[in-house]
Design an enzyme around this catalytic site. Sequence first.
Site, PDB file in Angstrom:
ATOM      1  N   ASP A 105       1.006  -1.233   0.026  1.00  0.00           N
ATOM      2  CA  ASP A 105      -0.306   0.146   0.224  1.00  0.00           C
ATOM      3  C   ASP A 105       0.916   1.311  -0.041  1.00  0.00           C
ATOM      4  O   ASP A 105       2.129   1.181   0.587  1.00  0.00           O
ATOM      5  CB  ASP A 105      -0.881   0.059   1.153  1.00  0.00           C
ATOM      6  N   ASP A 142       0.090   5.123   0.907  1.00  0.00           N
ATOM      7  CA  ASP A 142       0.018   6.196   1.899  1.00  0.00           C
ATOM      8  C   ASP A 142      -0.158   5.422   3.358  1.00  0.00           C
ATOM      9  O   ASP A 142      -0.967   4.444   3.680  1.00  0.00           O
ATOM     10  CB  ASP A 142      -1.255   6.922   1.780  1.00  0.00           C
TER      11      ASP A 142
END
Length: 183
Positions: free
Chosen positions: A9, A11
Amino acid sequence: MINRAVFFDRDGVVNKRIIGGYVTSIDEFVFLPEFFTLFKLVKQNFLAILITNQQGLGKNLMTEKELSSIHSYMQYQLRIQTGYSFDDISYCGDLAESNSFRRKPNPGMLLEAMERWNINPKESFMIGDNISDYLAAINANINPILIGNFDKSQCPNVYNIVNDLEELIEFFSANILNNPVKP
């Protein structure tokens, strides 16, 4: 040849998350310092693929060109800091309410990358900091690793939960590099 990968992922894992907001420019993209160590370790043993929801596109808070600039900057800095860059980047700009098959927690982006790169999900991992990352990994039969304050009852099939990137680096070095298959 069948590959193994670590899916990341963005952020909250690669860079600092803007709470209640979106990274919409290079100036707002700030790497988490420990990420460079983790990334170099991963790249020496796995494909590294970024899988990121970017709802800011769907909300017209940024353009595809601005997102591309952020990712180009990220790739450039990774090459400078580690000598490596992501092998692939997948993003979904759809709004949460769209229930898009590509948007996490749905597995679309992961499944597309696994097909494109001939990846064995059982020897691959998804590293995220949100339950949607966990669910996407489970839905794609990939081993999920969560960073943050999660309870195992929230994610019963999680491969591991770690508090931060430093703990993940230790776990990854001690366990995954020597035995990538889920016990």
